[in-house]
Structure formats: structure tokens, C-alpha cells
Design an enzyme around this catalytic site. Sequence first.
Site, mmCIF file in Angstrom:
data_model
loop_
_atom_site.group_PDB
_atom_site.id
_atom_site.type_symbol
_atom_site.label_atom_id
_atom_site.label_comp_id
_atom_site.label_asym_id
_atom_site.label_seq_id
_atom_site.Cartn_x
_atom_site.Cartn_y
_atom_site.Cartn_z
ATOM 1 C CG HIS A 110 42.307 46.903 24.281
ATOM 2 N ND1 HIS A 110 40.972 46.688 24.598
ATOM 3 C CD2 HIS A 110 43.018 46.408 25.315
ATOM 4 C CE1 HIS A 110 40.893 46.098 25.783
ATOM 5 N NE2 HIS A 110 42.126 45.904 26.228
ATOM 6 C CB VAL A 111 47.693 45.990 21.203
ATOM 7 C CG1 VAL A 111 49.093 45.615 21.661
ATOM 8 C CG2 VAL A 111 47.141 44.928 20.262
ATOM 9 N NE ARG A 121 12.898 33.412 23.473
ATOM 10 C CZ ARG A 121 11.649 33.572 23.896
ATOM 11 N NH1 ARG A 121 11.268 33.040 25.051
ATOM 12 N NH2 ARG A 121 10.772 34.256 23.169
ATOM 13 C CG ASP A 153 45.411 42.247 26.980
ATOM 14 O OD1 ASP A 153 46.078 42.331 25.939
ATOM 15 O OD2 ASP A 153 45.923 42.086 28.104
ATOM 16 C CD GLU A 211 39.877 32.477 33.661
ATOM 17 O OE1 GLU A 211 39.912 33.652 34.077
ATOM 18 O OE2 GLU A 211 40.111 32.167 32.463
ATOM 19 C CD1 TRP A 245 40.775 34.708 37.487
ATOM 20 C CD2 TRP A 245 39.977 36.753 37.892
ATOM 21 N NE1 TRP A 245 39.809 34.966 36.552
ATOM 22 C CE2 TRP A 245 39.290 36.208 36.777
ATOM 23 C CE3 TRP A 245 39.634 38.032 38.342
ATOM 24 C CZ2 TRP A 245 38.296 36.906 36.102
ATOM 25 C CZ3 TRP A 245 38.636 38.719 37.661
ATOM 26 C CH2 TRP A 245 37.981 38.159 36.557
ATOM 27 C CB CYS A 275 36.539 41.090 29.346
ATOM 28 S SG CYS A 275 37.350 42.275 30.447
ATOM 29 C CE1 TYR A 278 33.774 37.056 32.313
ATOM 30 C CE2 TYR A 278 35.383 37.426 34.044
ATOM 31 C CZ TYR A 278 34.904 37.696 32.781
ATOM 32 O OH TYR A 278 35.557 38.597 31.990
ATOM 33 N NE ARG A 326 33.272 44.674 29.947
ATOM 34 C CZ ARG A 326 34.352 45.370 30.320
ATOM 35 N NH1 ARG A 326 34.744 46.410 29.613
ATOM 36 N NH2 ARG A 326 35.025 45.036 31.404
#
Length: 309
Positions: A252-253, A172, A214, A66, A88, A191, A130, A211
Site C-alpha cells: 500500500h501507499v 525448512r 508501506d 536495525e 522505532w 510486517c 522481531y 504481510r
Amino acid sequence: MADARHFEHQYLDLLRRVWEQGDERRDRTGVGTRSLFGPTMRFPLKDGAVPLFTTKRVAWKTAAREMLWFLTGDTNIRALVAQKVHIWTDWPLDRYRRETGEDVDRDAFESRILDDDDFAAAWGDLGPVYGKQWVDWDTYEPVGDGLFRRGPGINQIAALVDGLRNNPTSRRLLFTGWNVAQLDGMALPPCHMTYQFHVAGKRLSCMLWQRSCDLGLGFPFNAFSAALLTAMLAQQSDLEPGELVWSGGDAHVYLNHEHLVTELLRREPRSVPRLELLRRPPSIFDYTIEDFAVHDYDPHPHIAAPVAV
């Protein structure tokens, strides 16, 4: 007796905190999550150390493929499917089912992606996700009368390598996928959205701002991928990997991952894997999957869990 200093314990501790103390909330997918805001973890990368988790098997070659796909700038799943990478496929498959009403299964959908050029072009593209932003960020040039034409794309990765080589103390040294103007055209907004790099002596460290994370399924891939990219950039810049600092926004889960959390927290970390880059290609864009090796990886078995789309 388990070594309490094993790098994976901080991940397991966060997983437990989110599951036991997280705010339970409905989310975009409708599945629901438990969430905490703003955790940070740090993983050493010195001497080939890599955050490849052992409490369940992580398909590290899938994560590496990926990452290599991102670096090509491709946004169509066809190249991934050809390598038997399915991570994906759920997003274009979901769109196909919704827009056509055809309840096709994943295998049949992917077969059509591979066999039919027009079908792949129409249904396999994910929008400007991405890789597009990383290596070909759109620019526009005025041509008069309020009109614009597309200018040369910005290759953030090439610029980053140049900065690491020629201005390593810059503040930068970063790239991002969060192109506000194009978010609505993406199958999934980024994400793992912003990567910043820091050189101290000959050590290159990476800070990844994510941001949305999972923790059950995505994070093990994200951590390994960021470490791999840092190793590649370090090699291309005559540096050595230093540290990966991961910082999450909404960590999060999913509520339907209770079995995953329960089983992971029963298990003890095993080995301390090591990443090796087997050659130095001419550029950051010339690595292949054969250039990577992982040593001393002895994980617990895989744990299946559904992906929320």
C-alpha cells in the site's frame, strides 16, 4: 538515456500501479491507503548487487543497525536511540502520550530513554517484537497440576545457519516472527514476517513474505535489510548471495504520501550500488556496522514523508 533494466524500475512500476489502480481504503492508522494484494519482485544479489534504491536517498546504515539490533534479540529502543536510530521511537512515544497525557516531543522522550534506566524499562520496550521471536521464541514445559514454566528459548537464526551449513537442500530453511500467542503484546506485529531460504549450487536466495508493506517509506528499508541479511547468512555458510524474492500481501501507499509518489515517479534511477562485507565474524551474531560497505551509491535527495503509527 535511462537503462530500462535497472532493478529499481520494478519498484517504481509497482508504486505507480498501487497509486493509480489500488483499492482506496481506511486503515488502522486512520490515514487511509491505496492497496494492491499479492505483488512479487525479484532482485539479483550476485557479485555484491543490492536493492538499495536511488530515486531517493535510503539511510542504509540505519537499516543495517536495525538488522543488527534484531539479531541481538533486544526489544527496547534504548540501544537504537543511542545510535541515533529513531525509526522505532514513534510507537512507544505514542503510547506514552496516550497513557500519561504529556505532550512530550521526540527529542525529550529519547533523552529520558537514554538518561533514566527505569523510564527506559517502562516506556522504551516494544514487547516481543522481531528480535525476540527470531532468537528467543518462548517455549513452555509442564511442571504438573496444569502448570507450566518457561523452557529454553528457540534461536531460529542459529538453527537456520546450522541448516544452511549441514542440510542445504532442506525445504525448512526459514524463520518467522508471527507468534500468534504474543501478537497482542507487540507494539507492532511483524510486517516482514517470514523469510525462507533456498540453496542452488553455491548460491543462497531469500524469499521474504511481507504481510503489510508501506511502499513509500518501509519497502526501501525492507529490501535492503533482507539483502544484507542474505549476504551475512551466505558468508557464514560458505555460500554466495543469489537472489532476493519479495512477495507482499497488502502492498500500500498512504494517502498523505502523494507528494512522495509524484516526486519518485519523476526521477530516473541512477547508479547500481554494490554491497561489500569487509570481514567474516565468528558468527552471524558478531557483525558490527563497521563490517559493511556500500559502493557506487549516488541517490537522488531524501524525500520527507510522515510515518503512520
